[in-house]
Design an enzyme around this catalytic site. Sequence first.
Site, PDB file in Angstrom:
ATOM      1  N   THR A  44       0.875  -1.180   0.000  1.00 46.42           N
ATOM      2  CA  THR A  44       0.000   0.000   0.000  1.00 46.42           C
ATOM      3  C   THR A  44       0.907   1.223   0.000  1.00 46.42           C
ATOM      4  O   THR A  44       2.133   1.096  -0.071  1.00 46.42           O
ATOM      5  CB  THR A  44      -0.868   0.036   1.273  1.00 46.42           C
ATOM      6  OG1 THR A  44      -0.011   0.251   2.406  1.00 46.42           O
ATOM      7  CG2 THR A  44      -1.656  -1.261   1.465  1.00 46.42           C
ATOM      8  N   SER A  93      -2.356   1.763   9.663  1.00 51.30           N
ATOM      9  CA  SER A  93      -1.762   2.107  10.957  1.00 51.30           C
ATOM     10  C   SER A  93      -1.878   3.576  11.366  1.00 51.30           C
ATOM     11  O   SER A  93      -1.402   3.947  12.437  1.00 51.30           O
ATOM     12  CB  SER A  93      -0.274   1.723  10.942  1.00 51.30           C
ATOM     13  OG  SER A  93       0.416   2.551  10.021  1.00 51.30           O
ATOM     14  N   THR A 108      -8.805  -4.370   6.579  1.00 52.34           N
ATOM     15  CA  THR A 108      -7.448  -4.924   6.722  1.00 52.34           C
ATOM     16  C   THR A 108      -7.194  -5.437   8.137  1.00 52.34           C
ATOM     17  O   THR A 108      -6.717  -6.558   8.329  1.00 52.34           O
ATOM     18  CB  THR A 108      -6.402  -3.856   6.341  1.00 52.34           C
ATOM     19  OG1 THR A 108      -6.449  -3.696   4.918  1.00 52.34           O
ATOM     20  CG2 THR A 108      -5.000  -4.277   6.740  1.00 52.34           C
ATOM     21  N   THR A 145      -1.031  -2.618  19.517  1.00 55.10           N
ATOM     22  CA  THR A 145      -0.671  -1.260  19.937  1.00 55.10           C
ATOM     23  C   THR A 145      -1.187  -0.949  21.333  1.00 55.10           C
ATOM     24  O   THR A 145      -2.194  -1.523  21.766  1.00 55.10           O
ATOM     25  CB  THR A 145      -1.274  -0.256  18.925  1.00 55.10           C
ATOM     26  OG1 THR A 145      -1.144   1.056  19.456  1.00 55.10           O
ATOM     27  CG2 THR A 145      -2.749  -0.516  18.668  1.00 55.10           C
ATOM     28  N   GLU A 147      -2.651   1.666  21.948  1.00 55.85           N
ATOM     29  CA  GLU A 147      -3.846   2.507  21.779  1.00 55.85           C
ATOM     30  C   GLU A 147      -5.132   1.759  22.105  1.00 55.85           C
ATOM     31  O   GLU A 147      -6.175   2.387  22.304  1.00 55.85           O
ATOM     32  CB  GLU A 147      -3.925   3.047  20.346  1.00 55.85           C
ATOM     33  CG  GLU A 147      -2.755   3.929  20.019  1.00 55.85           C
ATOM     34  CD  GLU A 147      -2.986   4.884  18.854  1.00 55.85           C
ATOM     35  OE1 GLU A 147      -4.126   5.008  18.391  1.00 55.85           O
ATOM     36  OE2 GLU A 147      -2.010   5.510  18.438  1.00 55.85           O
TER      37      GLU A 147
HETATM   38  P1  NAD Z   1       3.000   0.773   8.352  1.00 58.81           P
HETATM   39  O1  NAD Z   1       1.729   1.473   7.978  1.00 58.81           O
HETATM   40  O2  NAD Z   1       4.291   1.471   8.198  1.00 58.81           O
HETATM   41  O3  NAD Z   1       3.128  -0.577   7.507  1.00 58.81           O
HETATM   42  C1  NAD Z   1       2.057  -1.448   7.296  1.00 58.81           C
HETATM   43  C2  NAD Z   1       2.463  -2.429   6.215  1.00 58.81           C
HETATM   44  O4  NAD Z   1       1.358  -3.318   6.016  1.00 58.81           O
HETATM   45  C3  NAD Z   1       2.775  -1.783   4.865  1.00 58.81           C
HETATM   46  O5  NAD Z   1       3.931  -2.347   4.303  1.00 58.81           O
HETATM   47  C4  NAD Z   1       1.555  -2.105   4.009  1.00 58.81           C
HETATM   48  O6  NAD Z   1       1.850  -2.225   2.631  1.00 58.81           O
HETATM   49  C5  NAD Z   1       1.113  -3.435   4.605  1.00 58.81           C
HETATM   50  N1  NAD Z   1      -0.321  -3.677   4.420  1.00 58.81           N
HETATM   51  C6  NAD Z   1      -1.340  -2.814   4.685  1.00 58.81           C
HETATM   52  N2  NAD Z   1      -2.514  -3.387   4.353  1.00 58.81           N
HETATM   53  C7  NAD Z   1      -2.232  -4.626   3.886  1.00 58.81           C
HETATM   54  C8  NAD Z   1      -3.012  -5.696   3.409  1.00 58.81           C
HETATM   55  N3  NAD Z   1      -4.356  -5.578   3.316  1.00 58.81           N
HETATM   56  N4  NAD Z   1      -2.400  -6.828   3.040  1.00 58.81           N
HETATM   57  C9  NAD Z   1      -1.040  -6.942   3.120  1.00 58.81           C
HETATM   58  N5  NAD Z   1      -0.253  -5.954   3.546  1.00 58.81           N
HETATM   59  C10 NAD Z   1      -0.829  -4.805   3.931  1.00 58.81           C
HETATM   60  O7  NAD Z   1       2.760   0.277   9.824  1.00 58.81           O
HETATM   61  P2  NAD Z   1       3.787   0.173  11.059  1.00 58.81           P
HETATM   62  O8  NAD Z   1       3.827   1.472  11.729  1.00 58.81           O
HETATM   63  O9  NAD Z   1       5.012  -0.493  10.606  1.00 58.81           O
HETATM   64  O10 NAD Z   1       2.956  -0.815  11.995  1.00 58.81           O
HETATM   65  C11 NAD Z   1       3.089  -2.228  11.869  1.00 58.81           C
HETATM   66  C12 NAD Z   1       2.212  -2.899  12.913  1.00 58.81           C
HETATM   67  O11 NAD Z   1       2.612  -2.477  14.211  1.00 58.81           O
HETATM   68  C13 NAD Z   1       0.735  -2.528  12.784  1.00 58.81           C
HETATM   69  O12 NAD Z   1      -0.022  -3.667  13.080  1.00 58.81           O
HETATM   70  C14 NAD Z   1       0.536  -1.461  13.850  1.00 58.81           C
HETATM   71  O13 NAD Z   1      -0.786  -1.475  14.327  1.00 58.81           O
HETATM   72  C15 NAD Z   1       1.508  -1.914  14.911  1.00 58.81           C
HETATM   73  N6  NAD Z   1       2.057  -0.856  15.773  1.00 58.81           N
HETATM   74  C16 NAD Z   1       2.613   0.275  15.231  1.00 58.81           C
HETATM   75  C17 NAD Z   1       3.188   1.227  16.073  1.00 58.81           C
HETATM   76  C18 NAD Z   1       3.831   2.469  15.531  1.00 58.81           C
HETATM   77  O14 NAD Z   1       4.188   3.361  16.322  1.00 58.81           O
HETATM   78  N7  NAD Z   1       4.028   2.608  14.234  1.00 58.81           N
HETATM   79  C19 NAD Z   1       3.173   1.027  17.450  1.00 58.81           C
HETATM   80  C20 NAD Z   1       2.580  -0.136  17.975  1.00 58.81           C
HETATM   81  C21 NAD Z   1       2.045  -1.070  17.118  1.00 58.81           C
HETATM   82  O1  DAU Z   2       0.845   4.254  20.381  1.00 55.83           O
HETATM   83  C1  DAU Z   2       1.109   3.438  19.281  1.00 55.83           C
HETATM   84  C2  DAU Z   2       0.558   4.068  18.037  1.00 55.83           C
HETATM   85  O2  DAU Z   2       1.366   5.203  17.759  1.00 55.83           O
HETATM   86  C3  DAU Z   2       0.526   3.138  16.834  1.00 55.83           C
HETATM   87  O3  DAU Z   2      -0.334   2.074  17.095  1.00 55.83           O
HETATM   88  C4  DAU Z   2       0.062   3.874  15.578  1.00 55.83           C
HETATM   89  O4  DAU Z   2       0.151   3.015  14.463  1.00 55.83           O
HETATM   90  C5  DAU Z   2       0.951   5.071  15.375  1.00 55.83           C
HETATM   91  O5  DAU Z   2       0.455   5.829  14.286  1.00 55.83           O
HETATM   92  C6  DAU Z   2       1.007   5.949  16.628  1.00 55.83           C
HETATM   93  O6  DAU Z   2      -0.249   6.624  16.865  1.00 55.83           O
HETATM   94  P1  DAU Z   2      -0.309   8.180  17.260  1.00 55.83           P
HETATM   95  O7  DAU Z   2      -1.622   8.716  16.841  1.00 55.83           O
HETATM   96  O8  DAU Z   2       0.101   8.394  18.659  1.00 55.83           O
HETATM   97  O9  DAU Z   2       0.886   8.729  16.303  1.00 55.83           O
HETATM   98  P2  DAU Z   2       1.014  10.031  15.405  1.00 55.83           P
HETATM   99  O10 DAU Z   2       2.437  10.092  14.970  1.00 55.83           O
HETATM  100  O11 DAU Z   2      -0.044  10.131  14.376  1.00 55.83           O
HETATM  101  O12 DAU Z   2       0.784  11.205  16.457  1.00 55.83           O
HETATM  102  C7  DAU Z   2       1.602  11.357  17.606  1.00 55.83           C
HETATM  103  C8  DAU Z   2       1.083  12.540  18.387  1.00 55.83           C
HETATM  104  O13 DAU Z   2       1.325  13.740  17.636  1.00 55.83           O
HETATM  105  C9  DAU Z   2      -0.415  12.526  18.629  1.00 55.83           C
HETATM  106  O14 DAU Z   2      -0.695  13.100  19.893  1.00 55.83           O
HETATM  107  C10 DAU Z   2      -0.987  13.404  17.517  1.00 55.83           C
HETATM  108  C11 DAU Z   2       0.110  14.428  17.328  1.00 55.83           C
HETATM  109  N1  DAU Z   2       0.248  14.964  15.948  1.00 55.83           N
HETATM  110  C12 DAU Z   2       0.364  14.068  14.926  1.00 55.83           C
HETATM  111  C13 DAU Z   2       0.493  14.495  13.623  1.00 55.83           C
HETATM  112  C14 DAU Z   2       0.601  13.514  12.493  1.00 55.83           C
HETATM  113  C15 DAU Z   2       0.293  16.324  15.720  1.00 55.83           C
HETATM  114  O15 DAU Z   2       0.208  17.144  16.673  1.00 55.83           O
HETATM  115  N2  DAU Z   2       0.412  16.755  14.435  1.00 55.83           N
HETATM  116  C16 DAU Z   2       0.501  15.908  13.368  1.00 55.83           C
HETATM  117  O16 DAU Z   2       0.592  16.371  12.210  1.00 55.83           O
END
Ligand code: NAD
Ligand code: DAU
Length: 364
Positions: A44, A93, A108, A145, A147
């Site tokens: 994606t 995500s 998804t 997560t 969250e």
């Molecule tokens: P990301 O959005 O960077 O990556 C998601 C990946 O999944 C991408 O490569 C995308 O192509 C693939 N994908 C999406 N839909 C799909 C589908 N239908 N089939 C196959 N592949 C698909 O996400 P991330 O930040 O790397 O998060 C990975 C996992 O960790 C997620 O489950 C998210 O909920 C969890 N997580 C993320 C964070 C964070 O801070 N980013 C924190 C805690 C948990």
């Molecule tokens: O806690 C784990 C989660 O952290 C993951 O499960 C999610 O995939 C990941 O996206 C993240 O969620 P958040 O919503 O906390 O992350 P984000 O980076 O979007 O935002 C972090 C904080 O910053 C939140 O309080 C919103 C704020 N923010 C975010 C963006 C994108 C801003 O103030 N301005 C912005 O433009």
Amino acid sequence: MINKDKKKLKVLITGGAGFIGSHVVRLFVTKYPDYEIVNLDALTYAGNLENLKDIENAPNYTFVKGDILDTELINNLFEKYEFDAVIHLAAESHVDRSISDPLAFVKTNVIGTMNLLNAAKKIWIDTPPSGEGGLEEKLFYHISTDEVYGTLGESGLFTEETPYAPNSPYSASKASSDHFVRAYGETYGLPYVVSNCSNNYGPNQFPEKLIPLFIHNILQKNPLPVYGDGNYTRDWLFVIDHAEAIDRIFHHSEKNKTYNVGGFNEWKNIDLVKLLCRVMDKKLGREEGSSEKLITYVKDRPGHDLRYAIDASRINNELGWKPSVTFEEGLEKTIDWYLENETWLKSVTSGAYQDYYKKQYKST
Ligand code: NAD
Ligand code: DAU
């Protein structure tokens, strides 16, 4: 649980071309050369094979472009490879995208997870293979997560016993998938583990999340859109430390457990943004205070969770894991990576990205 002595484990990693997934794939492919690692990713907007360029030709690595909503493909993959384990990261995500298109997240994150659970159940439970390694040596590892726990007030920490109270469509979809994983464990005996992690940051993160978006905007001298008053708190963890935690849990957790993973590292958004501005000004040789001038307070995110903070004592005490870098070190490595990879940043911020941000800014 998986048999650590079995050298040739076959592991399906979903979402391995994304941010966290790419670090997990790299760690497993390089650290366990005898494992067979299959990375299933739909590519994606968030998935990018550039994230795995350095290991794409490794003999123990296969990439499959495919969607976890495609049941036929998933069943075929399970039959072909007879996976011992799944590490499931594929997901939608981003909270802001879930607010504008919640159904994509149900598809998804909930149905996609169900498809994987059903495929694992089919091959591990309904028609178990004969020969070595029964059900007790299989593992469905679901990456989730913090969250799902909703929001904290000014004090307290999320523990593994905190009741689920998701507030956004994203977190509701992740909570739902966590419940289905647990239910498949209780109902069908599927061996699983779930980990709930706090906010990750580091190389390869798509510039829609706070840290990479703001690095990108500082570079471009674009506004830094801080939601509300900026007094929201997140617990930040360097992505490579998360990948290490996943490795530890995968190999050492008992079955049907959950682990919270966090950075012991709480920051109010506005303080983090100001730190980022200071470090970037220095690195870019800009006048001190110039990037802070880009800070723009914008309309708040609906349902914005005030504070996340993880009690990671279970993984720390039971599995001996803790973060290896301080936030200052991790942030420095992250900024350096984005500065050294401007082509990556440029390629992911062209086309559809520009349209997404035009819409975002219009709505603020
Ligand atoms: P990301 O959005 O960077 O990556 C998601 C990946 O999944 C991408 O490569 C995308 O192509 C693939 N994908 C999406 N839909 C799909 C589908 N239908 N089939 C196959 N592949 C698909 O996400 P991330 O930040 O790397 O998060 C990975 C996992 O960790 C997620 O489950 C998210 O909920 C969890 N997580 C993320 C964070 C964070 O801070 N980013 C924190 C805690 C948990
Ligand atoms: O806690 C784990 C989660 O952290 C993951 O499960 C999610 O995939 C990941 O996206 C993240 O969620 P958040 O919503 O906390 O992350 P984000 O980076 O979007 O935002 C972090 C904080 O910053 C939140 O309080 C919103 C704020 N923010 C975010 C963006 C994108 C801003 O103030 N301005 C912005 O433009």
